[in-house]
Design a protein around this motif. Structure first.
Motif, PDB file in Angstrom:
ATOM      1  N   TYR A  36       0.834  -1.194   0.000  1.00 18.35           N
ATOM      2  CA  TYR A  36       0.000   0.000   0.000  1.00 18.35           C
ATOM      3  C   TYR A  36       0.876   1.254   0.000  1.00 18.35           C
ATOM      4  CZ  TYR A  36      -3.513   3.388   1.518  1.00 18.35           C
ATOM      5  OH  TYR A  36      -4.331   4.486   1.616  1.00 18.35           O
ATOM      6  N   PHE A  40       0.787   4.025  -2.737  1.00 16.63           N
ATOM      7  CA  PHE A  40       0.324   5.344  -2.305  1.00 16.63           C
ATOM      8  C   PHE A  40       1.327   5.924  -1.316  1.00 16.63           C
ATOM      9  CE2 PHE A  40      -2.460   7.718   0.837  1.00 16.63           C
ATOM     10  CZ  PHE A  40      -2.485   8.875   0.091  1.00 16.63           C
ATOM     11  N   VAL A 281      -6.785  -2.567   5.141  1.00 15.53           N
ATOM     12  CA  VAL A 281      -5.769  -2.177   4.156  1.00 15.53           C
ATOM     13  C   VAL A 281      -6.027  -2.863   2.817  1.00 15.53           C
ATOM     14  CG1 VAL A 281      -4.044  -3.959   4.677  1.00 15.53           C
ATOM     15  CG2 VAL A 281      -3.305  -1.745   3.854  1.00 15.53           C
ATOM     16  N   ILE A 283      -8.820  -3.235   1.291  1.00 12.12           N
ATOM     17  CA  ILE A 283      -9.721  -2.424   0.464  1.00 12.12           C
ATOM     18  C   ILE A 283      -8.913  -1.376  -0.309  1.00 12.12           C
ATOM     19  CG2 ILE A 283     -11.575  -0.717   0.576  1.00 12.12           C
ATOM     20  CD1 ILE A 283     -12.597  -2.259   3.049  1.00 12.12           C
ATOM     21  N   ASN A 284      -7.972  -0.719   0.388  1.00 12.08           N
ATOM     22  CA  ASN A 284      -7.192   0.331  -0.262  1.00 12.08           C
ATOM     23  C   ASN A 284      -6.232  -0.244  -1.298  1.00 12.08           C
ATOM     24  OD1 ASN A 284      -8.522   1.697   1.695  1.00 12.08           O
ATOM     25  ND2 ASN A 284      -6.750   2.839   2.427  1.00 12.08           N
ATOM     26  N   PHE A 287      -8.012  -1.096  -4.389  1.00 13.98           N
ATOM     27  CA  PHE A 287      -8.349   0.121  -5.140  1.00 13.98           C
ATOM     28  C   PHE A 287      -7.156   0.584  -5.963  1.00 13.98           C
ATOM     29  CE2 PHE A 287      -8.163   4.675  -5.703  1.00 13.98           C
ATOM     30  CZ  PHE A 287      -9.385   4.942  -6.282  1.00 13.98           C
ATOM     31  N   PHE A 288      -5.998   0.658  -5.302  1.00 11.78           N
ATOM     32  CA  PHE A 288      -4.841   1.222  -6.011  1.00 11.78           C
ATOM     33  C   PHE A 288      -4.301   0.262  -7.065  1.00 11.78           C
ATOM     34  CE2 PHE A 288      -4.927   4.403  -2.706  1.00 11.78           C
ATOM     35  CZ  PHE A 288      -4.546   5.531  -3.402  1.00 11.78           C
TER      36      PHE A 288
END
Lengths: 320, 354
Positions: A36, A40, A281, A283-284, A287-288
């Protein structure tokens, strides 16, 4: 002097043994966090870290609340509605003369009382926790809808910005709660949680006030749950009578991911926290990575199975 | 007359002030953008995010279909680069997290169907602060700190349905009202819209009401048991399409003659309506609200002044035009909604209203 020196290694030996089951999960969580952070880099800014931990915080609290009960051989299907109840009490009381302080007191009291009553019914009437809390989930959900039939209410902007603004206040609060949990575990009531979960009759015969432990644990669990509701209200700036619903299943998922047993007596809070962090985490990260929604459903299932399976495999590998 | 005059006067005055302020603004900043949240610093092609609350229901799948179609058109024109879709799986907390991720990855536009009318307020206003065009449709949020909200009027939905029922029954009769789930704002609003009409027509007697999920099976079950206790019904004021289909199935299974019924553009209901020869009325929550949301966001990013609230008129289906809907039914899923046609001209017209 000699007792002290022999106690120290014992403490670490116990910790090592407890960690064994969750080390695989820790590795998975750290890998996901690293991924992550790579996807990001803004995660390392104050704002990025704050927002990320804020989205994790309520799940971390309900995972702790559920773990408390599961370690004792209990469970709660009323976690979600109780989060909603906390949120609607916060959103309705904060706008009145009682203000923010009154609302915080009311929310925490509600959690203690609802949890305490649930605990008393489970211990003294000897009814199965799953049935009591299933019934409780309807009652609590109904009360939340009576207090606030539609989403609304008021949370002062200052309170929202304090807990869920661009500062890591929520993370700080979580650290405090974990320290308090460590201290609580050193008290007779805290020690009794594992004892009552592992072998209630044996614990009773050894002088553990099993019923009192149970009621205190349910009350504490209720407290953590309504605190999650208070935070959700602050984060969203409002109350919503059904916002908590998904937390019931997610709290159980986080606890089970963290190696907490349904049968009681086994599991660690650090495991449950790691489990909740993984759910958040994930989910994020998806997404990325640009996963389409359909792939997200599948990936989510695979990650959960993987996170449970890896510790099993590493354990087998270590034994052989 | 007087009020008309003063309106004209103040209107002229306001226009004058508006023109002045536009002049002043234009002088200070060449990248003038009139819509909310838009700062004028984002250049095409845009990255668009579609923050869905729950992708599984058929209505949502069809809505996503209109969004991807619109994005494909805009890609051809070179104004949109990417579409990123998230699914919060019904969890408003997850939706907050996903919108936060959209902000973190610096998308240019976010279209959102909200899982809670209040829960997204803060994250949406954060997105607005970053100059992201946020357009909300269908299930709306409370905050006004976003580019635009698009919706039909749920109160109007209930009012028109009740009015049709009153007219159909000649102001006198016994009806059953079928609602969606309690505590859901769409369901509450439709029901609230119907109330003034019922109050004004005392000849209409409401025997009872149901609250079920917007699904055929529970609605059918509820209506079946109601038909046992109330066989003497003159009309069904149903405030949802699947509910109406469930009601007609219940009438059919019970061998009860169907009565006038209201509903929605749910394909199964429209087919049963035609097959049973019922007197019917239906409206719809058009799926192309999703496409309109993307179009609106892109228009706003391009510097066009879009209205903060676009009230989309309810398309009406009745016995006169049901055929035109059923003719197209093969293009829609069996458990889907047959929506009215849409194109850019329609969108431009909707966005031109103030």
């Amino acid at each position: 002097m000699s007792t002290l020196s022999s106690r120290e290694p014992l403490f670490w030996a116990v910790q090592r043994q407890r960690n064994r089951g969750v080390i695989g999960l820790f590795v998975v969580v750290i890998a996901f966090l690293a991924l992550y952070a790579y996807l990001f880099p803004g995660l390392f800014t104050l704002g990025g870290f704050s927002k990320f931990t804020q989205n994790w915080f309520p799940l971390a609290l309900v995972a702790m609340a559920q773990t408390l009960l599961m370690m004792m051989g209990g469970i709660s299907l009323a976690i979600g509605p109780l989060v909603s109840l906390g949120a609607v009490i916060a959103a309705t009381v904060m706008g009145t003369a009682f203000g923010v302080t009154g609302a915080i007191v009311a929310v925490l009291l509600a959690g203690l009382v609802v949890g305490g009553i649930t605990g008393a019914i489970v211990s003294y009437l000897r009814l199965p926790a799953i049935i009591v809390t299933l019934a409780g989930s309807f009652i609590i959900g109904g009360i939340a809808l009576i207090i606030l039939p539609r989403p609304g209410g008021v949370i002062p902007a200052g309170f929202s910005d304090f807990l869920a603004g661009h500062t890591p206040a929520a993370f700080g609060l979580l650290v405090v709660i974990v320290i308090l949990w460590k201290l609580y575990l050193a008290t007779p009531l805290g020690l009794g949680i594992y004892a009552a979960g592992d072998n209630p009759i044996g614990a009773f015969r050894s002088g553990v006030a099993v019923n009192r432990v149970r009621i205190a644990t349910y009350a504490l669990s209720g407290l953590l749950t309504t605190l999650a509701g208070l935070f959700v209200a602050a984060q969203t700036g409002s109350g919503d009578p059904v916002i908590g619903t998904p937390f019931t299943l997610n709290s159980i998922a986080a606890a089970v991911l963290g190696g907490v047993s349904f049968l009681g007596g086994r599991g660690t809070m650090r495991g449950a926290l790691a489990g909740s962090l993984l759910l958040s985490v994930m989910i994020n990260v998806m997404f990325f990575l640009g996963f389409p929604p359909v792939a997200q459903y599948i990936a989510q299932g695979l990650i959960i199975v993987g996170a449970v399976a890896i510790p099993q495999f590493t354990g087998r590998w270590r034994r052989s | 007359m007087r009020s008309g005059l003063s309106q004209t006067l103040s209107g002229g005055l306001l226009a004058g002030i508006g023109a002045l302020s536009i002049l002043a603004f234009a002088a200070s900043s060449p990248a003038f953008a009139a819509s909310n949240c838009i700062k004028g610093d984002r250049k095409p092609p845009y990255k668009v995010g579609w923050a869905n609350i729950y992708s599984v229901p058929t209505w949502m799948k069809q809505t996503e279909g209109t969004i991807t179609k619109e994005v494909a058109d805009l890609k051809k024109q070179g104004v949109v680069k990417d579409l990123i879709i998230t699914d919060a799986q019904g969890n408003a907390n997850t939706q907050i997290q996903q919108i936060q991720s959209m902000i973190d990855s610096n998308l240019d536009a976010i279209v959102v169907d909200a899982g809670s009318s209040t829960a997204l307020d803060r994250v949406i206003s954060d997105a607005c602060d970053k100059g992201i065009a946020v357009v909300n449709f269908d299930s709306l949020v409370d905050t006004d700190k976003l580019t635009a909200k698009l919706n039909t009027d749920s109160n109007e939905w209930g009012r028109q349905a009740a009015q049709w029922m009153v007219d159909r029954l000649g102001g006198k009769g016994k009806i059953i009202i079928m609602n969606g789930p309690a505590g859901v704002s769409v369901s509450d609003d439709r029901r609230k819209g119907a109330q003034p009409v019922l109050d004004a027509n005392k000849g209409i007697q409401v025997l009872t009401e149901t609250n079920t999920e917007y699904n055929v099976a529970p609605a059918q079950e509820a209506m079946t048991s109601l038909l046992f206790s109330n066989p003497d019904i003159d009309g069904v004021l149903s405030l949802g399409g699947a509910l109406s289909a469930g009601a007609l199935l219940a009438f059919d299974r019970q061998g009860h003659d169907p009565v006038p019924i209201t509903g929605e553009n749910y394909r199964q209901f429209l087919e049963l309506w035609k097959k049973e020869g019922v007197k019917g009325w239906a409206t719809m929550q058009p799926n192309w609200l999703g496409a309109l949301a993307v179009y609106t966001a892109v228009q706003a990013l391009n510097g066009k002044d879009v209205p903060a609230y676009v009230k989309v008129p309810l398309p009406v289906i009745d016995d006169s035009n049901i055929g035109s809907y059923l003719d197209r039914s093969k293009d829609f899923p069996a458990d889907g909604y047959i929506y009215s046609d849409f194109d850019t001209a329609l969108f431009d017209k909707l966005l031109a209203q103030k």
